[in-house]
Design an enzyme around this catalytic site. Structure first.
Site, PDB file in Angstrom:
ATOM      1  N   CYS A 113       0.835  -1.364  -0.155  1.00  0.00           N
ATOM      2  CA  CYS A 113       0.047   0.079   0.096  1.00  0.00           C
ATOM      3  C   CYS A 113       0.874   1.345   0.044  1.00  0.00           C
ATOM      4  CB  CYS A 113      -1.195  -0.061   1.208  1.00  0.00           C
ATOM      5  SG  CYS A 113      -1.938  -1.280   1.246  1.00  0.00           S
ATOM      6  N   HIS A 241      -2.911   6.780   2.244  1.00  0.00           N
ATOM      7  CA  HIS A 241      -3.651   5.546   2.022  1.00  0.00           C
ATOM      8  C   HIS A 241      -5.016   5.355   2.235  1.00  0.00           C
ATOM      9  CE1 HIS A 241      -3.867   1.533   0.962  1.00  0.00           C
ATOM     10  NE2 HIS A 241      -3.879   0.960   2.214  1.00  0.00           N
ATOM     11  N   ASN A 272     -10.349  -0.044  -0.106  1.00  0.00           N
ATOM     12  CA  ASN A 272      -8.991  -0.065  -0.240  1.00  0.00           C
ATOM     13  C   ASN A 272      -8.344  -0.833  -1.485  1.00  0.00           C
ATOM     14  OD1 ASN A 272      -6.298  -0.580   0.294  1.00  0.00           O
ATOM     15  ND2 ASN A 272      -6.573  -1.227   2.532  1.00  0.00           N
TER      16      ASN A 272
END
Ligand SMILES: CC(C)(COP(=O)(O)OP(=O)(O)OC[C@H]1O[C@@H](n2cnc3c(N)ncnc32)[C@H](O)[C@@H]1OP(=O)(O)O)[C@@H](O)C(=O)NCCC(=O)NCCS
Length: 316
Positions: A113, A241, A272
């Site tokens: 990520c 993020h 996500n």
């Protein structure tokens, strides 16, 4: 000689299929209220036929078209991804081939990520060193390929998509638009977030990741600002993020942003998307003209590894 680099244009791509929280309740013991209140996600996009390279290519095409540069100008392609299934050829060469970029340096980078900020840092260093003139940097993920759709603890969290930036050199005497990268990792905690070959699905100790993100990361985000000579109160936007709105709020609380600063919360509509989440969110802010050109924006990625990275960039 170059003084540094800047981002000249962004682009993004998301698959057309929307999967709402309500849709997930048909196959999982979950509910919209739990997902919204614990995570913040309302829906996500899931790819059907598109591969990681397809999505990366679509995002890169848009960024290149908006940049005023052509394929002939690009000599570096970096793709941040942790979900590309093929080991070879890498995604970056596939993107280069699709865009007609003839002979670039082309590599994939996997820090999950935090990948986009790692890739922007790497491209900035290459441009500063004279190893590249113009780069395309992409975050692209098809996390639906590595999601166990019968596991409610993870299946509600993730989505697919890609975001891309075109970066170019800034001549000596001008102000660089990409600040120094702050990057690092906590390898002793690596096992708390995994996609392992023998069981290629995302697994995580969610609470440990949550605690790490909310208690340890804010000082790194502040340090990225300090290295750029920007006080957090001067930021026009914070693009972290997109894992969990409670994590984002926890970091924001400690940053000292101004009241007017925009905090990206694209996960509400995208889930996500790991390495794609920061460039997707930034590209959408730019598309909606929410951040003025030249304004300072803090990018900050964190996740698998555990890794983290961030830098202040000037909005293209
Ligand atoms: C994943 C995360 C949202 C889980 O939230 P949490 O508050 O820690 O929830 P827990 O895992 O403790 O589970 C709490 C309860 O909800 C249940 N639950 C888990 N997933 C659920 C779902 N999708 N729907 C409904 N209930 C669920 C659990 O079974 C548990 O029930 P129990 O108390 O009866 O045992 C949270 O830990 C998180 O965001 N962690 C960070 C993870 C992350 O961002 N990873 C990516 C970083 S890049």
């Amino acid at each position: 000689m170059v003084a540094g680099s800047r981002i000249v244009a962004m682009g993004h791509y998301q698959p057309s299929r929307v999967v709402t929280n309500e849709d997930l309740t048909k196959t999982l013991d979950t509910n919209d209220e739990w997902i919204r209140s614990r995570v913040g996600i309302a829906e996500r996009r899931i790819a059907d036929t598109e591969t990681v390279a397809d999505m990366a290519g679509f995002a890169a095409e848009k960024a290149l078209a908006a940049s005023g540069l052509t394929a002939a100008d690009i000599d570096l392609v970096i793709v941040a991804t942790c979900s590309s299934i093929d080991r070879c050829p890498n995604v970056a060469t596939r993107v280069a081939n699709k865009l007609g970029i003839a002979a670039p340096a082309a590599y994939d980078l996997n820090t999950a990520c935090s990948g986009f900020s790692y890739a922007v840092g790497s491209a900035d260093h290459a441009i500063r060193a004279g190893a590249a003139r113009n780069a395309i940097v992409i975050g692209a993920e098809k996390l639906s390929d590595v999601t166990d759709w019968s596991d409610r603890k993870t299946a509600v969290l993730f989505g697919d998509g890609a975001g891309a930036a075109v970066m170019t050199g800034v001549p000596d005497g001008e102000e660089p638009g990409v600040g120094p990268v702050l990057w690092g990792s906590a390898p002793d905690k690596g096992d708390v977030l995994r996609i392992e070959g023998w069981r290629p699905y995302i697994e995580q100790e969610g609470q440990i990741v949550f605690r790490w993100a909310t208690t340890e990361l804010a000082p790194f985000a502040i340090e990225a600002c300090r290295r750029a000579g920007v006080d957090p109160s001067e930021l026009a936007a914070f693009v972290p993020h997109q894992a969990n709105t409670r994590i984002i709020d926890g970091i924001v609380k400690r940053l000292g942003l101004s009241e007017n600063a925009i905090v990206a919360k694209d996960l509400v509509e995208s889930g996500n998307t790991s390495a794609a989440s920061v460039p997707l969110a930034l590209s959408k802010l730019i598309e909606r003209r929410e951040v003025p050109s030249g304004a300072p924006v803090l990018l900050f990625g964190f996740g698998g590894g555990l890794t983290y990275a961030g830098q202040v960039v000037r909005c293209p």
